[in-house]
Write an enzyme that holds these catalytic residues in place. Sequence first.
Site, PDB file in Angstrom:
ATOM      1  CG  PHE A   1      28.730  32.716  34.999  1.00  0.00           C
ATOM      2  CD1 PHE A   1      29.503  33.401  35.677  1.00  0.00           C
ATOM      3  CD2 PHE A   1      27.233  32.734  35.467  1.00  0.00           C
ATOM      4  CE1 PHE A   1      29.317  34.045  36.822  1.00  0.00           C
ATOM      5  CE2 PHE A   1      27.028  33.291  36.587  1.00  0.00           C
ATOM      6  CZ  PHE A   1      27.870  34.163  37.195  1.00  0.00           C
TER       7      PHE A   1
ATOM      8  NE  ARG B   1      25.063  32.239  32.370  1.00  0.00           N
ATOM      9  CZ  ARG B   1      24.463  32.983  31.236  1.00  0.00           C
ATOM     10  NH1 ARG B   1      24.529  32.351  30.074  1.00  0.00           N
ATOM     11  NH2 ARG B   1      24.031  34.190  31.394  1.00  0.00           N
TER      12      ARG B   1
ATOM     13  CD  GLU C   1      30.686  38.313  37.108  1.00  0.00           C
ATOM     14  OE1 GLU C   1      30.827  37.342  35.994  1.00  0.00           O
ATOM     15  OE2 GLU C   1      29.560  38.517  37.387  1.00  0.00           O
TER      16      GLU C   1
ATOM     17  CD  GLN D   1      35.615  40.134  34.547  1.00  0.00           C
ATOM     18  OE1 GLN D   1      36.140  39.146  35.301  1.00  0.00           O
ATOM     19  NE2 GLN D   1      34.669  39.697  33.834  1.00  0.00           N
TER      20      GLN D   1
ATOM     21  CB  ALA E   1      26.520  37.968  31.294  1.00  0.00           C
TER      22      ALA E   1
ATOM     23  CD  GLU F   1      30.159  34.407  29.303  1.00  0.00           C
ATOM     24  OE1 GLU F   1      29.118  35.057  28.853  1.00  0.00           O
ATOM     25  OE2 GLU F   1      30.115  33.790  30.441  1.00  0.00           O
TER      26      GLU F   1
ATOM     27  CG  PHE G   1      39.913  34.832  30.734  1.00  0.00           C
ATOM     28  CD1 PHE G   1      39.511  35.131  29.357  1.00  0.00           C
ATOM     29  CD2 PHE G   1      41.318  35.312  31.084  1.00  0.00           C
ATOM     30  CE1 PHE G   1      40.134  35.460  28.523  1.00  0.00           C
ATOM     31  CE2 PHE G   1      42.236  35.729  30.042  1.00  0.00           C
ATOM     32  CZ  PHE G   1      41.701  35.670  28.673  1.00  0.00           C
TER      33      PHE G   1
ATOM     34  CB  THR H   1      20.596  34.145  35.121  1.00  0.00           C
ATOM     35  OG1 THR H   1      21.640  34.295  36.108  1.00  0.00           O
ATOM     36  CG2 THR H   1      20.927  33.076  33.934  1.00  0.00           C
TER      37      THR H   1
END
Length: 728
Positions: free
Chosen positions: A334, A300, A222, A187, A500, A672, A218, A431
Amino acid sequence: MKAIPHESANAHVTGAALYTDDLCGRFPDLLHAWPVTSPHAHARVVRISTNGVPNVLTAADVPGENDSGSVQHDEPLFPDEVMYHQQPVAWVLADTLEAARAGAAAVRVEYEPLPAILTIEDAIAAESFLAKPLNITRGETSLIDSTPLRFSGELKIGGQEHFYLETQCAIASLDENGGIVVQSSTQHPTETQDIVARVLGIPWNRVTVECIRMGGAFGGKEVQANPFAAVAALGAWKTKRPVRVRLPRALDMALTGKRHPFLARYEAGFRRDGRLEGVRIALYSDGGWSLDLSGPVIARAMFHVDNAYLLPAAEITGQICRTHKTSQTAFRGFGGPQGMIVIEEIMDQAARRLGLAPDLVRERNFYREGDVTHYGQTVKHPGRMQTIWDQLKTTSSFESRREATNAFNASHRHTKRGLAITPMKFGISFTATFMNQAGALVIIYRDGSVQVNHGGTEMGQGLHTKIGQIASDALEIPLDRIRVMPTRTDKIPNTSATAASASTDLNGAAVLDACMQLKARLAPFPDIAAAYRARVPLFAQGFYRTPGIAYDPATLTGKPFHYYAWGAAVSEVEIDLFTGDFRLLRVDLLEDVGSSVSPLIDRGQIEGGFMQGLGWLTIEELLWDAQGRVATNGASTYKLPSWSELPEIFNVAFLERAADPDVIFGSKAVGEPPLMLALSVREAIRDAIAACGPGGPVALPSPATPEQIFFAIQQVRVAEIAEAALIS
Ligand code: MTE
Ligand code: HPA
Ligand code: MOS
């Protein structure tokens, strides 16, 4: 804009779509890699003896830094201390996978076993944490102590396996002038490039990473694609031959991180009318052996313990536990889902203690115009929540079905039904403010055909479809004149992860920027040939940075999110009192996707996200045994939602007239948020369990498996028997 199928829909279902491992055939002389894995969850590596096995990769082969950690350099690629069961300590390369596997089995490793910490509770007791405790405080939480309704509780929240259909995979090969090319199912191609360069000790300009597409990610790719890409790259560097790493399912499940399990402890104070006065919530996440993305994940979670509700006073703490398990990582939502489940738990507990309808208590606590979150962000468009709520209650016939459910329960002894509506608000933006940037490179060839490059990756979510539509609309040319290219670090540098849910917002805006420049340049000319002859550049780079966001990671306050995605869900279930099994009778979802760039794609994301959330909350149960081994390491033991778990009636709708002028084409992120609509299923199950007893609160851990539902039914029945005894 237009509802069109995913650009690869046909290729996905016919099998024509290529994934990284399908590129193997392009590499003659390919070597295959297999790890030498630890039989202990925690141990010192005393000695590795290759035992005559050729091509064993160990720390001694690393020319650069022996580390693949993303946020912190805390993940030795070849460790001298093993931190989780089956952690690779060396990798064997061979001409066939079978030979590599046999070689790995022949390598001798001496370990000195050490005690392992395997649960959040043990980590708390041992003060085993991966980072400093975090805290967000607002208002006077001491008010809780004088509210009419005060209660406290604890909620265990299970993790989740990504179960992307395509497991982790990378193929690395040397190029003709001193560089290395890595095909990776990642990702985050830029970070994969960074880690490969770090391990090889070479500058980034000698590393090219390409991701053609992923068969699902998913969040699981990442950062966790990086170590496998690094092993492939190191193998190619050492042997000068192409090297392939691909994990079979059981190995993928044993080696890679999952959604963080959480433990939440809370105290809440309510007024008699169901209005929340204040909460104290302590969140503990199981981070596993290394930090990974656990910092932003718990942040988060702490931002989302409000869901759609005003917390007038709040004290939210967060601790990341270090355990001897896989390093838990990003997973759709997340941390948001783990935060939101806690406040939904609290709302339901409060309602049943006060004898009020849970939907009424929820609604009474919605954010209103001018309200500010506990982290200091003014909530934009809070009125959308009430609009969505009212509309969904009408379209789902909530009130009449409430009565029908009650009537059903009064006349059935061995099955009970439950009905629930839950809201959803999810903050959109990374974030970490700096990550909210994106680049694009749009090329017009002289025949008028167009290539679009951008920094995002395609994992099935439909990003390339949306990007194509955006470019087609902006350049005013048909979609079939446009190719959206595979993601490559030599086309677009310094990108952020495709994560995100913001990838269309960010990359789409960068592509739009490039297209608008080209359109302006072409405007004075009758056609492209004329523009070319006039020496007009026919390619442009685009860039976008999200405006107006800023937050202080030290205090966890500010404006981390550009906007919120809103939605609500109504679920109706029927439980079997003998087995604890449940059926999902009907689901109605209403989501604010702004003005959709691609309605079919968005519908797919909502249906898929909801089902993935349903799996997390009801049937997917990760278990580790006493040795720290993932006991559920395949589809036979880890139950995934499939056809039979689909709701019997499944209505999905978008909020109308919801365009957001601050986002590309008025659209909103959709990747998400729908996962958290599945919280309505959990609450509907709880509603059905409540109907088995005299009323009052119902304790229910997550996931609410048939086993847990069965135990919960027994608990409320005991309460009923006790009450009956009191009356008689
Ligand atoms: N949909 C599919 N089909 N496959 C995936 O791997 N990942 C989800 C979501 N939807 C995923 C998916 C996650 S975790 C995120 S963050 C977003 O897609 C990322 O893509 P986006 O930013 O383009 O929405
Ligand atoms: N969401 C998803 N992925 C991320 C984030 C986030 O907020 N921050 C870093 N990676
Ligand atoms: Mo998604 S968890 O942000 O990759």
